[in-house]
Design a protein around this motif. Structure first.
Motif, PDB file in Angstrom:
ATOM      1  N   VAL A   1       0.881  -1.201  -0.062  1.00 23.45           N
ATOM      2  CA  VAL A   1       0.067   0.067   0.115  1.00 23.45           C
ATOM      3  C   VAL A   1       1.009   1.242  -0.002  1.00 23.45           C
ATOM      4  CG1 VAL A   1      -1.880   1.234   1.179  1.00 23.45           C
ATOM      5  CG2 VAL A   1      -1.607  -1.287   1.290  1.00 23.45           C
TER       6      VAL A   1
ATOM      7  N   LYS B   1     -10.583   6.591  -5.808  1.00 23.08           N
ATOM      8  CA  LYS B   1     -11.094   5.210  -5.426  1.00 23.08           C
ATOM      9  C   LYS B   1      -9.540   4.442  -5.321  1.00 23.08           C
ATOM     10  CE  LYS B   1     -14.437   1.771  -5.199  1.00 23.08           C
ATOM     11  NZ  LYS B   1     -13.638   0.500  -5.159  1.00 23.08           N
ATOM     12  N   ASN B   2      -9.466   3.624  -4.460  1.00 20.20           N
ATOM     13  CA  ASN B   2      -8.580   2.554  -4.697  1.00 20.20           C
ATOM     14  C   ASN B   2      -8.680   1.545  -5.961  1.00 20.20           C
ATOM     15  OD1 ASN B   2      -8.511   3.284  -1.956  1.00 20.20           O
ATOM     16  ND2 ASN B   2      -7.714   1.329  -1.093  1.00 20.20           N
TER      17      ASN B   2
ATOM     18  N   HIS C   1      -8.265  -3.564  -3.730  1.00 22.21           N
ATOM     19  CA  HIS C   1      -8.064  -3.655  -2.061  1.00 22.21           C
ATOM     20  C   HIS C   1      -8.337  -5.088  -1.748  1.00 22.21           C
ATOM     21  CE1 HIS C   1     -12.465  -4.343  -3.412  1.00 22.21           C
ATOM     22  NE2 HIS C   1     -12.308  -5.007  -2.517  1.00 22.21           N
TER      23      HIS C   1
ATOM     24  N   ASP D   1     -10.085  -8.221   0.719  1.00 22.35           N
ATOM     25  CA  ASP D   1     -10.945  -8.693   1.298  1.00 22.35           C
ATOM     26  C   ASP D   1     -10.590  -9.614   2.578  1.00 22.35           C
ATOM     27  OD1 ASP D   1     -12.015  -7.540  -0.838  1.00 22.35           O
ATOM     28  OD2 ASP D   1     -13.618  -9.022  -1.481  1.00 22.35           O
TER      29      ASP D   1
ATOM     30  N   VAL E   1     -17.811  -2.530   3.334  1.00 20.24           N
ATOM     31  CA  VAL E   1     -16.578  -2.012   2.862  1.00 20.24           C
ATOM     32  C   VAL E   1     -16.108  -0.701   3.811  1.00 20.24           C
ATOM     33  CG1 VAL E   1     -15.707  -0.536   0.951  1.00 20.24           C
ATOM     34  CG2 VAL E   1     -17.498  -2.047   0.391  1.00 20.24           C
TER      35      VAL E   1
ATOM     36  N   GLN F   1     -12.854   2.035   5.347  1.00 25.70           N
ATOM     37  CA  GLN F   1     -11.558   2.654   5.119  1.00 25.70           C
ATOM     38  C   GLN F   1     -10.643   2.631   6.360  1.00 25.70           C
ATOM     39  OE1 GLN F   1     -12.640   6.659   3.969  1.00 25.70           O
ATOM     40  NE2 GLN F   1     -12.909   6.003   1.719  1.00 25.70           N
ATOM     41  N   ASP F   2      -9.441   2.281   6.173  1.00 22.93           N
ATOM     42  CA  ASP F   2      -8.445   2.362   7.022  1.00 22.93           C
ATOM     43  C   ASP F   2      -8.137   3.953   7.433  1.00 22.93           C
ATOM     44  OD1 ASP F   2      -6.579   3.571   5.419  1.00 22.93           O
ATOM     45  OD2 ASP F   2      -5.436   1.541   5.436  1.00 22.93           O
TER      46      ASP F   2
ATOM     47  N   ASN G   1      -7.750   4.155   2.959  1.00 27.32           N
ATOM     48  CA  ASN G   1      -7.796   2.802   2.025  1.00 27.32           C
ATOM     49  C   ASN G   1      -8.888   1.863   2.268  1.00 27.32           C
ATOM     50  OD1 ASN G   1      -4.934   3.517   0.663  1.00 27.32           O
ATOM     51  ND2 ASN G   1      -4.309   3.165   2.816  1.00 27.32           N
ATOM     52  N   GLU G   2      -9.540   1.362   1.210  1.00 24.35           N
ATOM     53  CA  GLU G   2     -10.578   0.533   1.276  1.00 24.35           C
ATOM     54  C   GLU G   2     -10.232  -0.638   1.461  1.00 24.35           C
ATOM     55  OE1 GLU G   2     -13.572   1.441  -1.730  1.00 24.35           O
ATOM     56  OE2 GLU G   2     -13.832   3.567  -1.092  1.00 24.35           O
ATOM     57  N   PHE G   3     -11.083  -1.478   2.258  1.00 24.88           N
ATOM     58  CA  PHE G   3     -10.894  -2.822   2.293  1.00 24.88           C
ATOM     59  C   PHE G   3     -12.292  -3.416   2.597  1.00 24.88           C
ATOM     60  CE2 PHE G   3     -10.208  -1.119   6.589  1.00 24.88           C
ATOM     61  CZ  PHE G   3     -10.581  -2.139   7.464  1.00 24.88           C
ATOM     62  N   CYS G   4     -12.512  -4.760   2.717  1.00 24.48           N
ATOM     63  CA  CYS G   4     -13.935  -5.343   2.733  1.00 24.48           C
ATOM     64  C   CYS G   4     -13.798  -6.210   3.878  1.00 24.48           C
ATOM     65  CB  CYS G   4     -14.469  -6.049   1.542  1.00 24.48           C
ATOM     66  SG  CYS G   4     -14.670  -4.839   0.221  1.00 24.48           S
TER      67      CYS G   4
END
Length: 113
Positions: free
Chosen positions: A10, A59-60, A63, A65, A101, A103-104, A108-111
């Motif tokens: 990242v 947007k990222n 990402h 998951d 979904v 964001q940190d 940064n997006e993650f699921c």
């Protein structure tokens, strides 16, 4: 197959700070700290955080998951991550799969499913 995924990296402004957050979120630890490049080794695929000077735009494109641990459940994991500083972006569902979904702290997006 001749390739194996070993790390997702990242780009970020503060790699140590973001790596510490992810280490806490994943229940892992900092495996390597090279100042501008920090690795969290809590998963089968490590997470790397590298300093870049450019600001994030949009947007990222990629990402990660994560699956909630059995017994904890998705809602429990989302609640825990929000308490650590993540923010919820949205919730989605298709037949057989529901995910959130997030964001940190750096956006940064993650699921989580």
């Amino acid at each position: 197959m001749s390739l194996a995924a070993v790390m997702i990296t990242v780009d970020c402004a503060e790699p140590r700070e973001l790596a510490r957050w992810w280490a806490t979120a994943l229940g892992g630890e900092i495996a390597e700290d090279h100042g501008d490049f920090v690795i969290v080794g809590a998963q089968p695929v490590a997470l790397g955080f590298q300093r870049v000077v450019e600001e994030r735009r949009g947007k990222n494109r990629v990402h990660v998951d994560f699956a909630a641990a059995p017994g904890t459940g998705m809602a429990g994991e989302v609640e825990r991550l929000v308490a650590l500083g993540a923010s919820v972006v949205g919730e989605h569902s298709i037949p057989g799969l529901t995910w959130t979904v997030l964001q940190d702290p750096a956006g940064n997006e993650f699921c989580v499913h």
